[in-house]
Scaffold this motif. Structure first.
Motif, PDB file in Angstrom:
ATOM      1  N   TYR A   1       0.829  -1.203   0.000  1.00 15.08           N
ATOM      2  CA  TYR A   1       0.000   0.000   0.000  1.00 15.08           C
ATOM      3  C   TYR A   1       0.864   1.254   0.000  1.00 15.08           C
ATOM      4  O   TYR A   1       0.513   2.268  -0.622  1.00 15.08           O
ATOM      5  CB  TYR A   1      -0.944  -0.002   1.199  1.00 15.08           C
ATOM      6  CG  TYR A   1      -1.851  -1.207   1.250  1.00 15.08           C
ATOM      7  CD1 TYR A   1      -2.683  -1.527   0.188  1.00 15.08           C
ATOM      8  CD2 TYR A   1      -1.862  -2.041   2.362  1.00 15.08           C
ATOM      9  CE1 TYR A   1      -3.503  -2.638   0.229  1.00 15.08           C
ATOM     10  CE2 TYR A   1      -2.678  -3.155   2.422  1.00 15.08           C
ATOM     11  CZ  TYR A   1      -3.504  -3.451   1.348  1.00 15.08           C
ATOM     12  OH  TYR A   1      -4.306  -4.559   1.393  1.00 15.08           O
ATOM     13  N   LYS A   2       2.013   1.200   0.676  1.00 18.89           N
ATOM     14  CA  LYS A   2       2.917   2.348   0.671  1.00 18.89           C
ATOM     15  C   LYS A   2       3.405   2.660  -0.730  1.00 18.89           C
ATOM     16  O   LYS A   2       3.590   3.829  -1.104  1.00 18.89           O
ATOM     17  CB  LYS A   2       4.118   2.074   1.584  1.00 18.89           C
ATOM     18  CG  LYS A   2       3.806   2.072   3.066  1.00 18.89           C
ATOM     19  CD  LYS A   2       5.086   1.898   3.872  1.00 18.89           C
ATOM     20  CE  LYS A   2       4.829   1.938   5.360  1.00 18.89           C
ATOM     21  NZ  LYS A   2       6.074   1.868   6.157  1.00 18.89           N
ATOM     22  N   GLN A   3       3.616   1.618  -1.543  1.00 17.16           N
ATOM     23  CA  GLN A   3       4.118   1.817  -2.896  1.00 17.16           C
ATOM     24  C   GLN A   3       3.162   2.629  -3.767  1.00 17.16           C
ATOM     25  O   GLN A   3       3.578   3.297  -4.712  1.00 17.16           O
ATOM     26  CB  GLN A   3       4.407   0.469  -3.542  1.00 17.16           C
ATOM     27  CG  GLN A   3       5.598  -0.264  -2.924  1.00 17.16           C
ATOM     28  CD  GLN A   3       5.724  -1.708  -3.388  1.00 17.16           C
ATOM     29  OE1 GLN A   3       5.005  -2.150  -4.286  1.00 17.16           O
ATOM     30  NE2 GLN A   3       6.640  -2.452  -2.765  1.00 17.16           N
ATOM     31  N   LEU A   4       1.883   2.606  -3.427  1.00  9.70           N
ATOM     32  CA  LEU A   4       0.892   3.371  -4.189  1.00  9.70           C
ATOM     33  C   LEU A   4       1.152   4.874  -4.102  1.00  9.70           C
ATOM     34  O   LEU A   4       0.745   5.630  -4.987  1.00  9.70           O
ATOM     35  CB  LEU A   4      -0.516   3.078  -3.670  1.00  9.70           C
ATOM     36  CG  LEU A   4      -1.034   1.645  -3.799  1.00  9.70           C
ATOM     37  CD1 LEU A   4      -2.373   1.509  -3.082  1.00  9.70           C
ATOM     38  CD2 LEU A   4      -1.190   1.271  -5.264  1.00  9.70           C
ATOM     39  N   TYR A   5       1.821   5.297  -3.022  1.00 12.00           N
ATOM     40  CA  TYR A   5       1.993   6.731  -2.775  1.00 12.00           C
ATOM     41  C   TYR A   5       3.457   7.150  -2.771  1.00 12.00           C
ATOM     42  O   TYR A   5       3.765   8.287  -2.408  1.00 12.00           O
ATOM     43  CB  TYR A   5       1.333   7.099  -1.432  1.00 12.00           C
ATOM     44  CG  TYR A   5      -0.147   6.844  -1.451  1.00 12.00           C
ATOM     45  CD1 TYR A   5      -1.028   7.787  -1.960  1.00 12.00           C
ATOM     46  CD2 TYR A   5      -0.669   5.622  -1.008  1.00 12.00           C
ATOM     47  CE1 TYR A   5      -2.393   7.546  -2.011  1.00 12.00           C
ATOM     48  CE2 TYR A   5      -2.035   5.369  -1.058  1.00 12.00           C
ATOM     49  CZ  TYR A   5      -2.883   6.329  -1.558  1.00 12.00           C
ATOM     50  OH  TYR A   5      -4.234   6.077  -1.621  1.00 12.00           O
ATOM     51  N   ALA A   6       4.341   6.261  -3.203  1.00 14.13           N
ATOM     52  CA  ALA A   6       5.779   6.555  -3.152  1.00 14.13           C
ATOM     53  C   ALA A   6       6.133   7.792  -3.974  1.00 14.13           C
ATOM     54  O   ALA A   6       6.999   8.584  -3.580  1.00 14.13           O
ATOM     55  CB  ALA A   6       6.571   5.348  -3.638  1.00 14.13           C
TER      56      ALA A   6
END
Length: 470
Positions: free
Chosen positions: A213-218
């Protein structure tokens, strides 16, 4: 009805109204929730009457304000605060009506066990508590829960014994797995079900969210809200939080990541309702207990009267009974319990202080809504309570009280310390939606609208037996 409708109530902790994709206010991705919003009713003015975990939860369960149910602050170490076993809660009513009841996730309504035992057998530490079967569970038969524990990637739970169930899985995903099993078992049960699922994220620590999920907003471009002050961040207790624009943006990315994670798990629950044939016969509610300031007005967390703190998402769906669309109904924490019971055609306990807006939710012609909602916050830190008591003062008569209408928020703040001066603030929410230019009033007599709102606020305080102004 030959069989009453089911109820699935899902709520997250510290999720603000603005942080959802379909509102287009913040760059958060929530495709499943966005689709659900098109199928149901969106509450644009849903509010947390006391934007803090335990007080909202107690009001959700009882339909009463903190002044009445007594949970005016969090159930925590050093505070003798808990939801009383003799309160009549929504779970008690549902069980008495023959529902198969369940509660999964964060409870935060029991007295921390370390308040009464140095080393509890259950393993509960600090604010946490194992709630045993019996009246403190308030009618919820299936139980997979804990008190207060914020290690989202390694959560733990209890069922019907003090044996702690430790899990190495993101809490939201694990609790959804348990909820899916509950729904599958309900398919073979003739009784209607009522299931409450309480997700802890996006509550801090914000970084405790799976990497996918963090990768969605990197590389997401972030735009700070106009009222954000990123330089030095504080919480309502006066404590400092690591600040600066870069740090705040990292908080925001992780916060949005958690909400996208909620969205995926919400999609799994909606798919299960369809799979088991429950979709048409289930009242589904998606909401939160309060918001998150995330730098607004230089503040983090909650417990403030600003919209980012008191405003909560709230969506309802019941095909064929609740029309699709949006509502401007002022829908407060205390209104949830009586409104849900009204939708299910179940009796509402006499002591409930909120309103049954089920007719308005069903879109019935002539159904009325509230002209105002009442909000409150109380000093609750141990050292603050002691500071008041050492002067012979009741800390519960301080803090702030507010009245919120469609157009205004009027706040009277007596402070979190005995010597703080009284503030009166009037916000015009239409002209100033980010609450940047309040009218600072020495007296309500200085402004006609403030005079009217203060009189209404005083009447409510009198009904509540609240010593705030007296």
């Amino acid at each position: 009805m030959s069989k009453r409708p089911n109820l699935l109530y899902i709520f997250a902790d510290q999720w603000r109204r603005q942080a959802v994709g379909f509102r287009s206010e913040e760059p958060v991705m929530t495709p499943h929730i966005d689709a659900f919003a098109k199928e149901g009713l969106v509450f644009n003015q849903a509010l947390s009457c006391t934007p803090l975990c335990s007080p909202h939860r107690a009001s959700l369960m009882t339909g009463k304000y903190p002044q009445s149910h007594g949970v005016y602050t969090n159930c925590k170490l050093g505070a003798d605060v808990m939801l009383r076993p003799d309160e009549i809660c929504i779970g008690d009513v549902l069980k008495a009506a023959g529902y198969r009841t369940g509660y999964i996730g964060k409870w935060h309504l029991d007295l921390p066990e370390e308040n009464v035992a140095e080393r509890p057998v259950s393993g509960a530490r600090e604010w946490d508590a194992y709630t045993p079967p019996g009246p403190k569970r308030h009618g919820f038969d299936f139980w997979h829960s804990y008190g207060a524990y914020d290690h989202h990637l390694e959560p733990h739970y209890w069922r019907d014994s003090p044996r702690m169930i430790e899990v190495k899985q993101w809490s939201v995903e694990h609790e959804t797995d348990v909820a899916l099993d509950f729904l599958q078992r309900s398919a073979d049960d003739e009784r209607p079900f009522a299931l409450f699922v309480s997700w802890n994220p996006p509550h801090s620590p914000f970084e405790l969210v799976p990497d996918k999920y963090k990768q969605l907003y990197a590389s997401c471009e972030l735009q700070l809200r106009p009222n954000v002050q990123a330089g030095e961040l504080n919480v309502h207790t006066g404590e400092k939080v690591a600040g600066g624009k870069e740090r705040l943006e990292q908080y925001m990315r992780d916060y949005y990541a958690a909400i996208s994670g909620l969205d995926e798990q919400f999609g799994r629950l909606m798919a299960a309702l369809r799979e088991h044939g429950f979709e048409q016969d289930t009242v589904v509610v998606l909401s939160a207990d309060h918001g998150e300031l995330m730098g607004a007005h230089g503040l983090m967390a909650k417990h403030a009267w600003y919209e980012e703190s008191v405003g909560i998402p709230c969506l309802m769906r019941w095909p064929g009974h609740i029309p699709r669309g949006e509502t401007e109904l002022l829908f407060n924490s205390v209104d949830i319990m009586p409104t849900l019971l009204g939708l299910l055609q179940l009796p509402i306990p006499e002591q409930v202080e909120g309103s049954d807006y089920s007719a308005a939710v069903r879109g019935e012609e002539g159904a009325a809504g509230a002209a105002a909602a009442f909000l409150a916050a109380f000093p609750g830190r141990k050292e603050v309570i002691e500071a008041f008591s050492s002067r012979g003062l009741d800390n519960r008569a301080y803090g702030w009280r507010a009245i919120r209408t469609a157009n205004h928020t009027y706040v009277i703040h007596r402070g979190y310390a005995p010597e703080e001066p009284v503030q009166r603030l009037l916000y015009d929410l239409r002209a100033d939606p980010f609450q940047l230019q309040p009218a600072h009033l020495a007296s309500a007599d200085e402004h006609e609208e403030a005079m009217r709102l203060e009189q209404e606020l005083k009447q409510w305080l009198q009904r509540m037996g609240d010593a705030f102004l007296f």
